[in-house]
Write a protein that holds these residues in place. Structure first.
Motif, PDB file in Angstrom:
ATOM      1  N   LEU A 138       0.839  -1.206   0.000  1.00  0.00           N
ATOM      2  CA  LEU A 138       0.000   0.000   0.000  1.00  0.00           C
ATOM      3  C   LEU A 138       0.871   1.252   0.000  1.00  0.00           C
ATOM      4  O   LEU A 138       0.584   2.225  -0.717  1.00  0.00           O
ATOM      5  CB  LEU A 138      -0.919  -0.010   1.224  1.00  0.00           C
ATOM      6  N   GLY A 139       1.931   1.238   0.820  1.00  0.00           N
ATOM      7  CA  GLY A 139       2.827   2.383   0.866  1.00  0.00           C
ATOM      8  C   GLY A 139       3.493   2.663  -0.465  1.00  0.00           C
ATOM      9  O   GLY A 139       3.660   3.832  -0.862  1.00  0.00           O
ATOM     10  N   GLU A 140       3.847   1.599  -1.195  1.00  0.00           N
ATOM     11  CA  GLU A 140       4.442   1.777  -2.522  1.00  0.00           C
ATOM     12  C   GLU A 140       3.454   2.436  -3.486  1.00  0.00           C
ATOM     13  O   GLU A 140       3.831   3.307  -4.292  1.00  0.00           O
ATOM     14  CB  GLU A 140       4.871   0.418  -3.087  1.00  0.00           C
ATOM     15  N   VAL A 141       2.195   2.034  -3.407  1.00  0.00           N
ATOM     16  CA  VAL A 141       1.174   2.632  -4.270  1.00  0.00           C
ATOM     17  C   VAL A 141       1.031   4.123  -3.964  1.00  0.00           C
ATOM     18  O   VAL A 141       1.037   4.971  -4.870  1.00  0.00           O
ATOM     19  CB  VAL A 141      -0.180   1.916  -4.096  1.00  0.00           C
ATOM     20  N   LEU A 142       0.909   4.462  -2.680  1.00  0.00           N
ATOM     21  CA  LEU A 142       0.730   5.860  -2.297  1.00  0.00           C
ATOM     22  C   LEU A 142       1.947   6.705  -2.666  1.00  0.00           C
ATOM     23  O   LEU A 142       1.812   7.837  -3.151  1.00  0.00           O
ATOM     24  CB  LEU A 142       0.459   5.958  -0.791  1.00  0.00           C
ATOM     25  N   ALA A 143       3.144   6.161  -2.428  1.00  0.00           N
ATOM     26  CA  ALA A 143       4.362   6.905  -2.754  1.00  0.00           C
ATOM     27  C   ALA A 143       4.459   7.165  -4.253  1.00  0.00           C
ATOM     28  O   ALA A 143       4.883   8.251  -4.681  1.00  0.00           O
ATOM     29  CB  ALA A 143       5.585   6.140  -2.262  1.00  0.00           C
ATOM     30  N   PRO A 267       7.148 -11.957  -2.312  1.00  0.00           N
ATOM     31  CA  PRO A 267       8.494 -11.548  -1.896  1.00  0.00           C
ATOM     32  C   PRO A 267       9.472 -11.607  -3.067  1.00  0.00           C
ATOM     33  O   PRO A 267       9.327 -12.429  -3.981  1.00  0.00           O
ATOM     34  CB  PRO A 267       8.867 -12.582  -0.821  1.00  0.00           C
ATOM     35  N   GLU A 268      10.479 -10.753  -3.039  1.00  0.00           N
ATOM     36  CA  GLU A 268      11.481 -10.719  -4.103  1.00  0.00           C
ATOM     37  C   GLU A 268      12.241 -12.036  -4.214  1.00  0.00           C
ATOM     38  O   GLU A 268      12.694 -12.408  -5.296  1.00  0.00           O
ATOM     39  CB  GLU A 268      12.469  -9.578  -3.849  1.00  0.00           C
ATOM     40  N   GLU A 269      12.399 -12.748  -3.070  1.00  0.00           N
ATOM     41  CA  GLU A 269      13.125 -14.015  -3.093  1.00  0.00           C
ATOM     42  C   GLU A 269      12.365 -15.091  -3.865  1.00  0.00           C
ATOM     43  O   GLU A 269      12.966 -16.058  -4.333  1.00  0.00           O
ATOM     44  CB  GLU A 269      13.379 -14.495  -1.657  1.00  0.00           C
ATOM     45  N   ILE A 293       7.410  -6.596  -4.836  1.00  0.00           N
ATOM     46  CA  ILE A 293       7.108  -5.239  -4.392  1.00  0.00           C
ATOM     47  C   ILE A 293       7.880  -4.198  -5.191  1.00  0.00           C
ATOM     48  O   ILE A 293       7.440  -3.067  -5.353  1.00  0.00           O
ATOM     49  CB  ILE A 293       7.369  -5.094  -2.874  1.00  0.00           C
ATOM     50  N   GLU A 294       9.030  -4.586  -5.751  1.00  0.00           N
ATOM     51  CA  GLU A 294       9.796  -3.635  -6.552  1.00  0.00           C
ATOM     52  C   GLU A 294       9.124  -3.318  -7.887  1.00  0.00           C
ATOM     53  O   GLU A 294       9.491  -2.364  -8.566  1.00  0.00           O
ATOM     54  CB  GLU A 294      11.208  -4.162  -6.795  1.00  0.00           C
ATOM     55  N   HIS A 295       8.121  -4.113  -8.261  1.00  0.00           N
ATOM     56  CA  HIS A 295       7.413  -3.877  -9.515  1.00  0.00           C
ATOM     57  C   HIS A 295       6.140  -3.052  -9.328  1.00  0.00           C
ATOM     58  O   HIS A 295       5.508  -2.663 -10.313  1.00  0.00           O
ATOM     59  CB  HIS A 295       7.028  -5.215 -10.173  1.00  0.00           C
ATOM     60  N   VAL A 296       5.767  -2.785  -8.079  1.00  0.00           N
ATOM     61  CA  VAL A 296       4.491  -2.114  -7.808  1.00  0.00           C
ATOM     62  C   VAL A 296       4.474  -0.714  -8.411  1.00  0.00           C
ATOM     63  O   VAL A 296       3.494  -0.304  -9.048  1.00  0.00           O
ATOM     64  CB  VAL A 296       4.211  -2.065  -6.298  1.00  0.00           C
ATOM     65  N   ALA A 297       5.552   0.038  -8.229  1.00  0.00           N
ATOM     66  CA  ALA A 297       5.582   1.411  -8.742  1.00  0.00           C
ATOM     67  C   ALA A 297       5.390   1.431 -10.254  1.00  0.00           C
ATOM     68  O   ALA A 297       4.641   2.272 -10.787  1.00  0.00           O
ATOM     69  CB  ALA A 297       6.902   2.079  -8.361  1.00  0.00           C
ATOM     70  N   GLY A 298       6.041   0.503 -10.963  1.00  0.00           N
ATOM     71  CA  GLY A 298       5.891   0.445 -12.415  1.00  0.00           C
ATOM     72  C   GLY A 298       4.474   0.116 -12.835  1.00  0.00           C
ATOM     73  O   GLY A 298       3.965   0.662 -13.826  1.00  0.00           O
ATOM     74  N   LEU A 299       3.813  -0.766 -12.086  1.00  0.00           N
ATOM     75  CA  LEU A 299       2.437  -1.116 -12.415  1.00  0.00           C
ATOM     76  C   LEU A 299       1.497   0.077 -12.204  1.00  0.00           C
ATOM     77  O   LEU A 299       0.588   0.322 -12.998  1.00  0.00           O
ATOM     78  CB  LEU A 299       1.985  -2.303 -11.566  1.00  0.00           C
ATOM     79  N   VAL A 300       1.720   0.793 -11.115  1.00  0.00           N
ATOM     80  CA  VAL A 300       0.887   1.975 -10.846  1.00  0.00           C
ATOM     81  C   VAL A 300       1.076   3.014 -11.948  1.00  0.00           C
ATOM     82  O   VAL A 300       0.106   3.585 -12.460  1.00  0.00           O
ATOM     83  CB  VAL A 300       1.225   2.570  -9.464  1.00  0.00           C
ATOM     84  N   ARG A 301       2.330   3.239 -12.335  1.00  0.00           N
ATOM     85  CA  ARG A 301       2.595   4.213 -13.411  1.00  0.00           C
ATOM     86  C   ARG A 301       1.965   3.765 -14.730  1.00  0.00           C
ATOM     87  O   ARG A 301       1.441   4.581 -15.490  1.00  0.00           O
ATOM     88  CB  ARG A 301       4.106   4.406 -13.578  1.00  0.00           C
ATOM     89  N   LEU A 302       2.017   2.466 -14.999  1.00  0.00           N
ATOM     90  CA  LEU A 302       1.432   1.932 -16.233  1.00  0.00           C
ATOM     91  C   LEU A 302      -0.077   2.209 -16.275  1.00  0.00           C
ATOM     92  O   LEU A 302      -0.605   2.727 -17.259  1.00  0.00           O
ATOM     93  CB  LEU A 302       1.689   0.433 -16.330  1.00  0.00           C
ATOM     94  N   VAL A 303      -0.758   1.853 -15.209  1.00  0.00           N
ATOM     95  CA  VAL A 303      -2.218   1.970 -15.178  1.00  0.00           C
ATOM     96  C   VAL A 303      -2.655   3.429 -15.171  1.00  0.00           C
ATOM     97  O   VAL A 303      -3.554   3.834 -15.911  1.00  0.00           O
ATOM     98  CB  VAL A 303      -2.793   1.218 -13.972  1.00  0.00           C
ATOM     99  N   ILE A 304      -1.997   4.241 -14.352  1.00  0.00           N
ATOM    100  CA  ILE A 304      -2.377   5.656 -14.288  1.00  0.00           C
ATOM    101  C   ILE A 304      -1.935   6.380 -15.553  1.00  0.00           C
ATOM    102  O   ILE A 304      -2.676   7.191 -16.117  1.00  0.00           O
ATOM    103  CB  ILE A 304      -1.741   6.322 -13.046  1.00  0.00           C
TER     104      ILE A 304
END
Length: 308
Positions: A138-143, A267-269, A293-304
């Motif tokens: 959630l924090g990654e999405v908001l950030a 998890p990244e592992e 979780i490292e891919h969350v920001a890219g997904l948010v940017r893609l959709v928005i």
């Protein structure tokens, strides 16, 4: 009475006495800290009882005793959190104030120090570490929303149970997005049909709503659904996560949105790279996949980004 000075000055038995008048005043800061701590502990015990009733049974009596004193004898005292100097003064005041200082200091730190809250209070509990992962996503999405210039409005507190609506409203450019933490009430909130509810009406005692752990939604247009899976088991993250993510995709497209992306976040592992499949459904975009979780920001940017 100062007996040593009396003896030196007037001999013994003395004909006069030496005294030091004292004026005692009520320590308002100590009482304010006591009132604040008692009420804070009372709320915590009430919140924790549904998930840890035996623990609350063991600690509730002293808490209720403290609350009783505050409500009867200190009802006119304002409950204020202590500052650093208040805590230091209490710690040096002996029992029971030193014990109060220790408890109050932990409560204050849990409210102001997120690392302490996350890594010392939540993470050590194996029953809660998955929830910390959920909050991290959630924090990654908001950030990411803020990095895109979005404005965030907090509508309601986060809850582990079903919420009545989105907890956040996001203004990104001219668009107003909803952000859900536990989105099982989304179909009812947006007044759209739920295939799951219709398909399971013949089953008794079945949960009547399902929803993604996190839903970022521009109603009628597009949605990103994230199912958070905190586990070292690839089969659980991949297979079980896929079942849920694909179900959320089906739930979203009868009327909620035209374009939907549904991802399992693990998890990244376990999730070494992002992967997805684009489904050949009529209408808009339909994608199901997995990521870390490292891919969350890219997904948010893609959709928005695709909606701007």
């Amino acid at each position: 009475m100062d007996w040593a000075t009396t003896g030196r000055r007037y001999g013994w038995p003395p004909k006069a006495f030496v005294g030091h008048p004292r004026s005692r005043v009520k320590d308002e800061s100590a009482l304010q800290t006591l009132a604040w701590t008692a009420r804070k502990l009372e709320r915590m015990a009430r919140d924790v009882r549904p998930i840890a009733p035996l623990l609350v049974d063991r600690i509730e009596h002293p808490i209720l005793t403290m609350v009783g004193v505050v409500k009867s004898d200190l009802q006119d005292v304002e409950a204020l959190p202590p500052d650093r100097l208040d805590l230091r003064s209490l710690a040096n005041s002996g029992r029971p104030w030193s014990s109060l200082a220790m408890v109050a200091a932990s409560l204050v730190r849990s409210l102001t120090d997120l690392d302490f809250l996350a890594f010392e209070l939540i993470e050590p509990d194996s029953q809660l570490d998955w929830r910390l992962f959920h909050l991290s996503v959630l924090g990654e999405v908001l950030a990411t929303v803020r990095s895109l210039g979005g404005r965030v409005r907090w509508n309601a507190p986060l809850s582990a149970g079903e919420s009545s609506g989105p907890q956040f409203q996001l203004r990104i450019g001219q668009d107003i997005w909803d952000l859900w933490f536990e989105a099982s009430a989304a179909a009812r909130y947006y007044q759209v049909p739920s295939p799951y509810k219709a398909a399971t009406t013949g089953v008794s005692s079945v949960q009547r709503a399902i929803g993604a752990d996190i839903l970022l939604c521009l109603p009628g247009e597009r949605a990103l659904m994230l199912e958070c899976k905190w586990s070292a088991l690839g089969s659980y993250v991949g297979r079980d996560g896929y079942h849920q993510a694909s179900s959320y995709l089906i739930e979203a497209q009868p009327g909620l949105v035209d374009n939907a992306w549904s991802y399992v976040i693990g998890p990244e592992e376990v999730v070494k790279k992002q992967s997805e499949a684009k489904l050949n459904w009529s209408g808009g975009t339909s994608v199901v996949g997995v990521g870390s979780i490292e891919h969350v920001a890219g997904l948010v940017r893609l959709v928005i980004g695709d909606s701007r």
